[in-house]
Design an enzyme around this catalytic site. Structure first.
Site, PDB file in Angstrom:
ATOM      1  N   ASP A 112       0.862  -1.177   0.000  1.00 25.23           N
ATOM      2  CA  ASP A 112       0.000   0.000   0.000  1.00 25.23           C
ATOM      3  C   ASP A 112       0.904   1.234   0.000  1.00 25.23           C
ATOM      4  O   ASP A 112       2.127   1.130   0.032  1.00 25.23           O
ATOM      5  CB  ASP A 112      -0.984  -0.032   1.168  1.00 25.23           C
ATOM      6  CG  ASP A 112      -0.286   0.011   2.508  1.00 25.23           C
ATOM      7  OD1 ASP A 112       0.951   0.157   2.551  1.00 25.23           O
ATOM      8  OD2 ASP A 112      -0.977  -0.110   3.540  1.00 25.23           O
ATOM      9  N   SER A 113       0.290   2.400  -0.035  1.00 25.04           N
ATOM     10  CA  SER A 113       1.084   3.617  -0.236  1.00 25.04           C
ATOM     11  C   SER A 113       1.542   4.252   1.069  1.00 25.04           C
ATOM     12  O   SER A 113       2.353   5.159   1.068  1.00 25.04           O
ATOM     13  CB  SER A 113       0.236   4.644  -0.981  1.00 25.04           C
ATOM     14  OG  SER A 113      -0.810   5.093  -0.122  1.00 25.04           O
ATOM     15  N   GLY A 134      -0.549   5.834   2.867  1.00 24.44           N
ATOM     16  CA  GLY A 134      -1.536   6.871   3.130  1.00 24.44           C
ATOM     17  C   GLY A 134      -2.552   6.491   4.197  1.00 24.44           C
ATOM     18  O   GLY A 134      -2.808   7.250   5.122  1.00 24.44           O
ATOM     19  N   CYS A 136      -7.748 -28.301  10.902  1.00 26.06           N
ATOM     20  CA  CYS A 136      -9.034 -28.998  11.072  1.00 26.06           C
ATOM     21  C   CYS A 136      -8.906 -30.504  10.908  1.00 26.06           C
ATOM     22  O   CYS A 136      -9.670 -31.261  11.493  1.00 26.06           O
ATOM     23  CB  CYS A 136     -10.070 -28.427  10.101  1.00 26.06           C
ATOM     24  SG  CYS A 136     -10.607 -26.775  10.598  1.00 26.06           S
ATOM     25  N   HIS A 175      -5.945 -21.722  10.371  1.00 29.04           N
ATOM     26  CA  HIS A 175      -7.255 -22.155   9.876  1.00 29.04           C
ATOM     27  C   HIS A 175      -8.005 -20.992   9.222  1.00 29.04           C
ATOM     28  O   HIS A 175      -8.618 -21.152   8.158  1.00 29.04           O
ATOM     29  CB  HIS A 175      -8.134 -22.744  10.983  1.00 29.04           C
ATOM     30  CG  HIS A 175      -9.581 -22.726  10.601  1.00 29.04           C
ATOM     31  ND1 HIS A 175     -10.113 -23.621   9.707  1.00 29.04           N
ATOM     32  CD2 HIS A 175     -10.576 -21.849  10.900  1.00 29.04           C
ATOM     33  CE1 HIS A 175     -11.378 -23.317   9.482  1.00 29.04           C
ATOM     34  NE2 HIS A 175     -11.685 -22.249  10.195  1.00 29.04           N
ATOM     35  N   ASP A 217      -7.740  -7.841   0.515  1.00 25.52           N
ATOM     36  CA  ASP A 217      -6.806  -8.089   1.610  1.00 25.52           C
ATOM     37  C   ASP A 217      -7.511  -7.708   2.895  1.00 25.52           C
ATOM     38  O   ASP A 217      -8.401  -6.838   2.871  1.00 25.52           O
ATOM     39  CB  ASP A 217      -5.547  -7.226   1.477  1.00 25.52           C
ATOM     40  CG  ASP A 217      -5.779  -5.815   1.990  1.00 25.52           C
ATOM     41  OD1 ASP A 217      -5.461  -5.541   3.162  1.00 25.52           O
ATOM     42  OD2 ASP A 217      -6.315  -4.975   1.225  1.00 25.52           O
ATOM     43  N   CYS A 237     -13.974 -28.073   6.706  1.00 27.28           N
ATOM     44  CA  CYS A 237     -12.664 -27.551   6.288  1.00 27.28           C
ATOM     45  C   CYS A 237     -11.640 -28.683   6.262  1.00 27.28           C
ATOM     46  O   CYS A 237     -11.605 -29.524   7.154  1.00 27.28           O
ATOM     47  CB  CYS A 237     -12.218 -26.468   7.266  1.00 27.28           C
ATOM     48  SG  CYS A 237     -10.579 -25.792   6.914  1.00 27.28           S
ATOM     49  N   CYS A 243      -8.265 -28.105   6.087  1.00 30.86           N
ATOM     50  CA  CYS A 243      -6.928 -27.575   6.353  1.00 30.86           C
ATOM     51  C   CYS A 243      -6.214 -28.461   7.375  1.00 30.86           C
ATOM     52  O   CYS A 243      -6.822 -29.296   8.044  1.00 30.86           O
ATOM     53  CB  CYS A 243      -6.996 -26.121   6.832  1.00 30.86           C
ATOM     54  SG  CYS A 243      -7.319 -25.900   8.587  1.00 30.86           S
ATOM     55  N   ASP A 289      -2.825   8.081  -1.787  1.00 33.66           N
ATOM     56  CA  ASP A 289      -4.135   8.728  -1.783  1.00 33.66           C
ATOM     57  C   ASP A 289      -4.445   9.297  -0.408  1.00 33.66           C
ATOM     58  O   ASP A 289      -3.832   8.910   0.582  1.00 33.66           O
ATOM     59  CB  ASP A 289      -5.237   7.730  -2.175  1.00 33.66           C
ATOM     60  CG  ASP A 289      -5.306   6.548  -1.213  1.00 33.66           C
ATOM     61  OD1 ASP A 289      -4.256   6.221  -0.616  1.00 33.66           O
ATOM     62  OD2 ASP A 289      -6.377   5.946  -1.067  1.00 33.66           O
TER      63      ASP A 289
END
Lengths: 392, 392
Positions: free
Chosen positions: A94-95, A97, A326, A352, A283, A321, A323, A148
């Site tokens: 990111d910037s 900002g 799990c 998880h 994100d 799930c 993963c 920004d």
């Protein structure tokens, strides 16, 4: 690759799109969730897991944090952010900002840029479109965000309009400086011999909850022209309905021949609704932040591991799930680790949560490709309220 | 397997021994370092790493902590400590005595046992040889420790003697109760269908720094007869020279046809010196505790990751180490993570520290087998002082 990114849409279902975003470092299937590595590390998760099971193709780094610590000179001397952290897939930065504008008492804003004091030690610094571009180039970021201004969500119409107009001027300056720095940046990435491509630059659409201002900001941003387009200034305290209204209005109007990125959002529900409006990239700190406080995202909604009823529960966080957490660990054991203050509680629940977010994106992609996104969405959203209904 | 453990010595070099300890759950090459999983988790390290790269065959659980939280009933209802935690290799559990006797203001000691208040909530509890055996049986521990009294290291001769005599009486009571519980415990481990063996019971030699008391305690313990023998009451504040003197005196006199375990010790130097006296087994919190405070053990001695000189250092924690952390991450990056308060700093440095301890044991085993232990020891100890000499 002559273009900074390659972007192809492989399928659409209504406004929802499934695509492939190729940066100079990795191939990213969209819709994509980008885990947040604020300080060059995804909290509690070793890169080894992100590369293997979680298969993240791109993560986010925060310019503000990395700029203050360890600082650009350290990262530059270590060969850029990728070499420094050892993450060799894509980084979006990111910037700076957003973080600076969160420091309400510590900043001084002018047309030129913003002067602020570090939250770490009070030292004085200056960020501007030019400085932000220079930092992100030094980091060696693969997707660079324009600098920004992020006005408060409750700023009035006039203040929001002034702000987005300055953001547009800053976007222009960002692009100019970004192009100038392209040569210098090559030197940084020269340490990665297989890396011939350029970084990409994304513009950001502001305008808070005002649809006409969103439209104005979008038009100005498109006019400048970027490799991708982001929606900023959402999930900053406004009502959910406002966010959804803005998404529904803005996303479909964003260029379809470029990726669309919704910054800093959100819950699984938010992601699905934004995908439904045509957003491709996300994100959010939620998976790891909630993981550290014992809050798990599941296909049946959120679950609080502190709940005493889980003490002897041999079921996993989410039976749906697959993963590694799990497949192996029980609610009872995870609750014990959390109550006992064991770091592994944060590690495992964060893992998880990330797996759940990544898997949700995968399911969304598959649903779009098989033109079943609406039924997937309906079922997914219905599932999320099951724990609420059962009082978990 | 009809015996609780199988123990064979495959090589000796001077007093140092290399052997194989087989419990009902795993085959353990000795000398062995057992990572500490106080509350059923090795702090900061997922079991997945302990099973693969670190290849720990046995870890330690603390009866005191597990007894208070999550409590025996929870663990029993979840099928025992192995099923609860998912660690299916061996667990050695201590008796709870050491922790209780550390609560100087919170306990009341009689011949029967010790009444104490939980450090968590002040609730009143009672531990005795019988209770400790019952708890460890319920946990399903593979190597059970007798309940002993650990007097302060600076207790006088008479107090230490009275204490070790009570420890001997408690050892007798522990053994009696342990044998009685063998049947009951079978029910707990019945959930593990491939598990036919019995748990082992180890006796503990006390006597602080008094060699004649150590001898008396050793004789009494051998007379009762155990599957293995431990040295307790060291590394509790006494001088290093006292510890080494006791080890040199006691270890060689311990039965050679049973494993010898030095409890709660120690630094890499301590481990090598104890192996040199004939000790086979170790546990210690140092690798993970130091990992959380940014202190790394290396072949050149300790290293403090906070040191500013590491900020842009691209070398690994230990160039001689081939662990996954040293193969990948730089001093500069690890220092940044530590300074930034990232959990991954603790995770990665703890991982390296454990890898270093495990690797040191492996090298010691190989040196003993090739009858080069003395030259290995000399070189290893000389290496440990390099960082001190260079002022790291």
């Amino acid at each position: 690759m002559t273009q900074p990114i390659d972007w192809t849409i492989s399928a659409s279902d209504g406004k929802a799109r499934a695509g492939t975003l190729t940066t100079r470092r990795s191939v990213i299937e969209t819709p994509v969730f980008m885990p947040v590595g604020t300080q060059g590390s995804v909290k509690g998760i070793r890169f080894e897991w992100l590369e293997s099971e979680l298969d993240a193709r791109i993560i986010l780094g925060n310019t503000y944090h990395l700029f203050l610590r360890p600082g650009v000179e350290v990262i530059r001397s270590m060969g850029g952010l990728h070499k420094f952290t050892t993450w060799d897939r894509s980084f979006l930065t990111d910037s700076g900002g957003f973080q600076v504008f969160s420091l309400t008492d510590l900043r001084k804003l002018t047309e030129d840029g913003v002067e602020f004091r570090s939250h770490l030690d009070g030292s004085k610094h200056f960020l501007s479109p030019e400085v932000s571009m220079k930092i992100q180039a030094a980091l060696g970021s693969d997707i660079v965000m324009v600098f920004d201004e992020c006005p408060p969500g409750d700023a009035g119409f006039d203040a929001t309009r002034s702000s987005l107009q300055m953001t547009a001027r800053w976007a222009q300056r960002s692009k100019k400086r970004f192009d100038e720095l392209a040569v210098a940046e090559r030197k940084v990435v020269a340490n990665a011999p297989d890396l011939s491509g350029k970084a990409a630059l994304f513009g950001i659409v502001q305008g808070a909850g005002h649809l006409d201002l969103r439209k104005e900001s979008l038009e100005k941003t498109i006019e400048i022209g970027f490799d991708g387009y982001a929606i900023g200034g959402l999930s900053v305290g406004e009502e959910k309905s406002v966010m959804y209204e803005v998404l529904d209005f803005v996303a479909p109007q964003m260029p379809s021949d470029a990726p669309r990125y919704l910054m800093g959002v959100g819950t699984p529900e938010d992601l699905i609704e934004a995908i439904n409006c045509g957003v491709d990239m996300f994100d959010c700190v939620l998976p790891t932040r909630n993981g550290r406080t014992g809050s798990a995202f599941t296909s049946q909604g959120k679950l609080n591991i502190r709940n005493a009823k889980f003490a002897s529960d041999s079921r996993p966080l989410d039976a749906a799930c697959s993963c590694s957490v799990c497949r192996r660990y029980s609610l009872g054991y995870l609750r014990h680790l959390y109550q006992a203050g064991e770091m592994t509680a944060s590690i495992l629940i964060s893992h998880h949560n990330l797996a759940f977010f990544m898997d949700t994106m995968k399911k969304a992609r598959e649903a779009i490709k098989s033109l079943t996104f609406q039924s997937f969405r309906k079922e997914f959203l219905a599932g999320l309220s099951e724990n609420d209904a059962s009082g978990v």
